[in-house]
Design a protein around this motif. Structure first.
Motif, short mmCIF file in Angstrom:
data_model
loop_
_atom_site.label_atom_id
_atom_site.label_comp_id
_atom_site.label_asym_id
_atom_site.label_seq_id
_atom_site.Cartn_x
_atom_site.Cartn_y
_atom_site.Cartn_z
N ARG A 1 2.08 15.39 -1.50
CA ARG A 1 2.31 13.94 -1.54
C ARG A 1 2.07 13.29 -0.19
O ARG A 1 1.51 12.19 -0.11
CB ARG A 1 3.73 13.66 -2.02
CG ARG A 1 3.97 14.07 -3.46
CD ARG A 1 5.41 13.81 -3.88
NE ARG A 1 5.70 14.41 -5.17
CZ ARG A 1 6.88 14.40 -5.75
NH1 ARG A 1 7.90 13.81 -5.14
NH2 ARG A 1 7.06 14.96 -6.93
N GLY A 2 2.50 13.94 0.88
CA GLY A 2 2.32 13.36 2.20
C GLY A 2 0.88 13.08 2.52
O GLY A 2 0.52 12.01 3.03
N GLU A 3 0.01 14.03 2.21
CA GLU A 3 -1.42 13.85 2.48
C GLU A 3 -2.01 12.73 1.63
O GLU A 3 -2.80 11.92 2.11
CB GLU A 3 -2.16 15.16 2.19
CG GLU A 3 -3.66 15.08 2.50
CD GLU A 3 -4.38 16.39 2.22
OE1 GLU A 3 -5.62 16.42 2.34
OE2 GLU A 3 -3.69 17.38 1.88
N ILE A 4 -1.61 12.66 0.36
CA ILE A 4 -2.12 11.62 -0.54
C ILE A 4 -1.72 10.23 -0.03
O ILE A 4 -2.54 9.32 0.08
CB ILE A 4 -1.61 11.84 -1.97
CG1 ILE A 4 -2.19 13.13 -2.56
CG2 ILE A 4 -1.97 10.65 -2.86
CD1 ILE A 4 -1.56 13.54 -3.88
N VAL A 5 -0.43 10.08 0.30
CA VAL A 5 0.06 8.78 0.77
C VAL A 5 -0.58 8.41 2.11
O VAL A 5 -1.01 7.28 2.31
CB VAL A 5 1.60 8.80 0.90
CG1 VAL A 5 2.09 7.49 1.52
CG2 VAL A 5 2.23 9.00 -0.47
N ALA A 6 -0.66 9.38 3.01
CA ALA A 6 -1.23 9.10 4.34
C ALA A 6 -2.68 8.66 4.24
O ALA A 6 -3.11 7.74 4.95
CB ALA A 6 -1.11 10.34 5.22
N GLN A 7 -3.46 9.29 3.35
CA GLN A 7 -4.87 8.92 3.21
C GLN A 7 -5.01 7.49 2.69
O GLN A 7 -5.83 6.71 3.20
CB GLN A 7 -5.58 9.90 2.25
CG GLN A 7 -5.74 11.30 2.82
CD GLN A 7 -6.57 11.33 4.09
OE1 GLN A 7 -7.52 10.56 4.24
NE2 GLN A 7 -6.21 12.19 5.01
N CYS B 1 0.83 -1.20 0.00
CA CYS B 1 0.00 0.00 0.00
C CYS B 1 0.87 1.26 0.00
O CYS B 1 0.63 2.19 -0.77
CB CYS B 1 -0.92 0.00 1.23
SG CYS B 1 -1.78 1.57 1.48
N LEU B 2 1.89 1.29 0.87
CA LEU B 2 2.79 2.45 0.91
C LEU B 2 3.50 2.65 -0.43
O LEU B 2 3.61 3.77 -0.92
CB LEU B 2 3.84 2.25 2.01
CG LEU B 2 3.44 2.63 3.43
CD1 LEU B 2 4.48 2.14 4.42
CD2 LEU B 2 3.24 4.14 3.56
N ALA B 3 3.98 1.55 -1.00
CA ALA B 3 4.68 1.64 -2.28
C ALA B 3 3.76 2.16 -3.38
O ALA B 3 4.12 3.06 -4.15
CB ALA B 3 5.26 0.28 -2.66
N ASP B 4 2.56 1.59 -3.46
CA ASP B 4 1.60 2.02 -4.49
C ASP B 4 1.17 3.47 -4.28
O ASP B 4 1.02 4.24 -5.24
CB ASP B 4 0.37 1.11 -4.49
CG ASP B 4 0.67 -0.28 -5.03
OD1 ASP B 4 1.74 -0.46 -5.65
OD2 ASP B 4 -0.16 -1.19 -4.84
N ALA B 5 0.96 3.84 -3.01
CA ALA B 5 0.54 5.21 -2.71
C ALA B 5 1.62 6.20 -3.13
O ALA B 5 1.32 7.28 -3.65
CB ALA B 5 0.22 5.34 -1.22
N TRP B 6 2.87 5.84 -2.90
CA TRP B 6 3.96 6.72 -3.32
C TRP B 6 3.98 6.88 -4.84
O TRP B 6 4.11 7.99 -5.36
CB TRP B 6 5.30 6.21 -2.83
CG TRP B 6 6.45 6.86 -3.54
CD1 TRP B 6 7.24 6.32 -4.51
CD2 TRP B 6 6.90 8.20 -3.38
NE1 TRP B 6 8.16 7.24 -4.95
CE2 TRP B 6 7.97 8.40 -4.28
CE3 TRP B 6 6.49 9.25 -2.55
CZ2 TRP B 6 8.65 9.61 -4.36
CZ3 TRP B 6 7.17 10.46 -2.65
CH2 TRP B 6 8.23 10.64 -3.54
N HIS B 7 3.83 5.77 -5.56
CA HIS B 7 3.79 5.84 -7.02
C HIS B 7 2.63 6.72 -7.48
O HIS B 7 2.78 7.53 -8.40
CB HIS B 7 3.66 4.44 -7.61
CG HIS B 7 4.93 3.64 -7.55
ND1 HIS B 7 6.11 4.05 -8.12
CD2 HIS B 7 5.18 2.43 -6.98
CE1 HIS B 7 7.05 3.15 -7.91
NE2 HIS B 7 6.52 2.15 -7.23
N ASN B 8 1.47 6.56 -6.84
CA ASN B 8 0.30 7.33 -7.23
C ASN B 8 0.47 8.82 -6.96
O ASN B 8 -0.11 9.66 -7.66
CB ASN B 8 -0.94 6.81 -6.49
CG ASN B 8 -1.32 5.40 -6.89
OD1 ASN B 8 -0.94 4.93 -7.96
ND2 ASN B 8 -2.05 4.71 -6.03
N ALA B 9 1.26 9.13 -5.93
CA ALA B 9 1.43 10.54 -5.55
C ALA B 9 2.65 11.19 -6.19
O ALA B 9 2.84 12.40 -6.06
CB ALA B 9 1.54 10.65 -4.03
#
Length: 209
Positions: free
Chosen positions: A136-142, A120-128
Motif C-alpha cells: 500500500r505504501g508504494e501505491i499511495v506514494a506513487q 489525492c492522498l485520500a483517493d490513493a488510500w482508497h485505491n490501495a
C-alpha cells in the motif's frame, strides 16, 4: 489643471496587510473545504476504517489531527492520514515526516492546491486499501508523487513548498529501497554457499569411505 502647474501625484496602490491576507485565505479555505470537520466527525470516520478505540487513535495521531480537525472535512482528512501513514512507513522518522508534510500542505499552500494533494492522498488510500498491506505504501506514494509533479511544474510551487514535499516523499522511497537491499544482502550472507555444501558432502563421503 493642478495649482502651480504641478502634476498631481497618484496614490500608490496599498499592498494588503498580513491580517487581510490571512482573512482572505481563511475565506478561500472554507470555500474549498466545506463539510463536517469536528472531532466527533473524525471519530466516526475513523471507526469506519479501524477497529481501534478512539482514545488510542487520538493519542497516536494527535499531531496530524491537530492540523486537520476544524479545517478539513473528515471524509478527506481521515483517509489522508492513512495515506500519509503508509507513505512514510519506511521513513526513519515516519511520524515527523508525516507531520511536516501535512503542515506544509495545510499551512503553506493555497487552499485549492492543498485540496488537490489531500484529495489525492485520500483517493490513493482508497485505491490501495484492497492491496496487500506491504504494497500500500508504494501505491499511495506513487500516486502522491504524480500529483506533486503536476503541481510542481506550475506557479503553485513559486515558494518551493511542493518541491520540499516531493523531497520528503522521495527520501522515504530511497530509504525503503536501501532497507530492502540490506535485507537481501543479509539473506545472501546467511544462505549457505552451494559450492561449500558440495565440498562438505564430498568430505563426508571421503570420511565414510
Amino acid at each position: 489643471m493642478p495649482i502651480f502647474g504641478r502634476p498631481r501625484q497618484e496614490k500608490s496602490a496599498q499592498l494588503p496587510t498580513t491580517a487581510e491576507l490571512r482573512d482572505e485565505r481563511a475565506r478561500q479555505w472554507i470555500a474549498y473545504f466545506s463539510g463536517p470537520s469536528e472531532e466527533t466527525d473524525y471519530r466516526r470516520a475513523f471507526l469506519r476504517y479501524s477497529p481501534l478505540f478512539w482514545d488510542v487513535v487520538r493519542s497516536d495521531q494527535r499531531e496530524l489531527l491537530r492540523l486537520l480537525v476544524g479545517r478539513v472535512p473528515a471524509d478527506i482528512g481521515v483517509p489522508a492520514i492513512f495515506g500519509l501513514s503508509v507513505t512514510f512507513i519506511g521513513h526513519p522518522k515516519s511520524d515527523e515526516a508525516a507531520r511536516a508534510t501535512l503542515a506544509m500542505v495545510v499551512n503553506e499552500l493555497m487552499p485549492q492546491h492543498a485540496r488537490t494533494l489531500l484529495v489525492c492522498l485520500a483517493d490513493a488510500w482508497h485505491n490501495a486499501s484492497n492491496a496487500p498491506y506491504h504494497q500500500r505504501g508504494e501505491i499511495v506514494a506513487q500516486e502522491f508523487l504524480r500529483s506533486i509533479a503536476r503541481l510542481e511544474a506550475t506557479p503553485a510551487n513559486d515558494k518551493g513548498v511542493i518541491t520540499s514535499i516531493r523531497l520528503l516523499v522521495e527520501r522515504c522511497d530511497e530509504e525503503e529501497e536501501a532497507s530492502e537491499e540490506r535485507e537481501e544482502d543479509a539473506e545472501s550472507v546467511d544462505a549457505p554457499d552451494p559450492l561449500l555444501e558440495a565440498e562438505s558432502v564430498s568430505d563426508g563421503e571421503e570420511v565414510l569411505e
